[in-house]
Design a protein around this motif. Sequence first.
Motif, mmCIF file in Angstrom:
data_model
loop_
_atom_site.group_PDB
_atom_site.id
_atom_site.type_symbol
_atom_site.label_atom_id
_atom_site.label_comp_id
_atom_site.label_asym_id
_atom_site.label_seq_id
_atom_site.Cartn_x
_atom_site.Cartn_y
_atom_site.Cartn_z
ATOM 1 N N LEU A 1 -5.369 -1.906 1.030
ATOM 2 C CA LEU A 1 -5.605 -1.400 2.170
ATOM 3 C C LEU A 1 -6.720 -2.068 3.052
ATOM 4 C CD1 LEU A 1 -4.932 1.100 4.164
ATOM 5 C CD2 LEU A 1 -6.708 2.169 2.823
ATOM 6 N N GLY B 1 -12.976 4.783 -2.231
ATOM 7 C CA GLY B 1 -11.734 5.271 -2.668
ATOM 8 C C GLY B 1 -11.865 5.676 -4.160
ATOM 9 N N VAL C 1 0.896 -1.343 -0.031
ATOM 10 C CA VAL C 1 -0.115 0.046 -0.173
ATOM 11 C C VAL C 1 0.815 1.301 0.067
ATOM 12 C CG1 VAL C 1 -1.634 1.537 1.473
ATOM 13 C CG2 VAL C 1 -1.979 -1.186 1.011
ATOM 14 N N VAL D 1 -10.981 9.495 -6.087
ATOM 15 C CA VAL D 1 -9.599 9.221 -6.953
ATOM 16 C C VAL D 1 -9.979 10.065 -8.133
ATOM 17 C CG1 VAL D 1 -7.775 8.214 -8.172
ATOM 18 C CG2 VAL D 1 -8.286 7.778 -5.704
ATOM 19 N N ALA E 1 -10.739 5.792 2.638
ATOM 20 C CA ALA E 1 -10.916 4.342 2.580
ATOM 21 C C ALA E 1 -10.522 3.643 3.639
ATOM 22 C CB ALA E 1 -9.977 3.808 1.506
ATOM 23 N N LEU E 2 -9.552 4.024 4.616
ATOM 24 C CA LEU E 2 -9.212 3.719 5.873
ATOM 25 C C LEU E 2 -10.358 3.671 6.831
ATOM 26 C CD1 LEU E 2 -6.315 2.586 7.435
ATOM 27 C CD2 LEU E 2 -6.973 4.943 8.565
ATOM 28 N N MET F 1 -7.093 7.431 0.428
ATOM 29 C CA MET F 1 -6.690 6.414 1.159
ATOM 30 C C MET F 1 -7.150 6.648 2.606
ATOM 31 S SD MET F 1 -4.882 4.349 -0.826
ATOM 32 C CE MET F 1 -3.592 3.378 -0.160
ATOM 33 N N GLU G 1 -4.707 11.657 -3.203
ATOM 34 C CA GLU G 1 -4.423 10.238 -2.949
ATOM 35 C C GLU G 1 -4.654 9.901 -1.632
ATOM 36 O OE1 GLU G 1 -2.715 11.799 -5.083
ATOM 37 O OE2 GLU G 1 -3.344 11.066 -7.011
ATOM 38 N N SER H 1 2.025 4.239 -2.944
ATOM 39 C CA SER H 1 0.883 4.808 -3.535
ATOM 40 C C SER H 1 0.851 6.009 -2.496
ATOM 41 C CB SER H 1 -0.457 4.356 -3.524
ATOM 42 O OG SER H 1 -0.987 3.892 -2.318
ATOM 43 N N ILE I 1 -5.701 0.723 -3.019
ATOM 44 C CA ILE I 1 -7.084 0.652 -1.832
ATOM 45 C C ILE I 1 -7.664 -0.407 -1.565
ATOM 46 C CG2 ILE I 1 -9.331 1.641 -1.824
ATOM 47 C CD1 ILE I 1 -8.392 3.941 -4.061
#
Lengths: 108, 238
Positions: B174, A96, A62, A100, A80-81, A77, A73, A65, B171
Amino acid sequence: MFEFFVAPGNAGNVWLIILLTGVVTYITRSGGYLVLSRFKNLHPRAEAALEAVPGAVLVTLVLPSLLENGSLEVVAMGAALVASLRLSPIWVLAIGMVIVIGGRAAGF
Amino acid sequence: MSSSFRVDFLQGLKDCLPIMFAVAFFGMLFGATGVNNGLTFWQTLGSSAAVFAGASQFVFLELYNQQVPVWLVLLTVFAVNFRHFLYSASVGRHLDQFNWVQKYFGFFFLSDPAFAASEQKAEQGKLTPAYYFGYASSLYPVWLIVTALGAYMGNLITDPNALGMDMLLSIYFLALLMGFRSRPNWLTVVLASAVVSAIVYKWLGAPWHITLGALAGIVLAAAIGKPTPSEYGGAADV
């Protein structure tokens, strides 16, 4: 044979190199099992090490990126986390990617 | 073919669908890069067929172009793929339902996503051969088709980044990474791997950050991992 392995430039043998890279890859993919299946009982520390494999490897996949890209980005991320605390991977991916693609279309 | 086999196989296939899109991007990129770096169409496709591991295929292309000796190409591919060694060691603990043919045939398909999915499945219950092959081997034909497409189209893919294709796999990984957060010492391991990986990435560059970063977290896990009481029948002495 020795020449083939040590001499630089082997354009004529590209098929052999391709085949050998395939063999090397297969050795890594079966090797961990081959080695570990020799032991009846795993030492608890070995067990702890194996339990750590998914986390330890996935984070390294990961990371680039985040290191290579800009703030859009990082925001994607981050979102997304947070999403991954509640949602399944497919939804995390969707959220995510919307950030983007939308962000890049908007010129960020 | 029993119905439970079909159910498990289809479940694996279904779980694999989103990852197919991400893999499609890398496969096309490899195909295009291959034919633009001196390989023929069939050699590019042959590399995907024999290796089936994106990162090491790119490394092979890079080294092939630099005309380095074969032993160095092979050693580098081995080092880049070392994480797969860890994968098979870890997944190997969950293969009670596999016979030896299924095991050794299955290892060929043990890609990054297949490993993560297998570990998750084993955590939820049982990893069956049907599920494993439904997930892991489904990616193989996709990988070959997209490699061929990319090699055929060559330079036609102009701006995949506008579609965010470069971020797709990150992603997804992740999300998978977070799925393992209940494991013992997860955060400590992840932070250790992240720090070492970032340093190596800046200092040595890709792809060494994967192997060295991962090893840092794993070694730390072994160092701090205490045996749980149950493993000693309740008589732990630490």
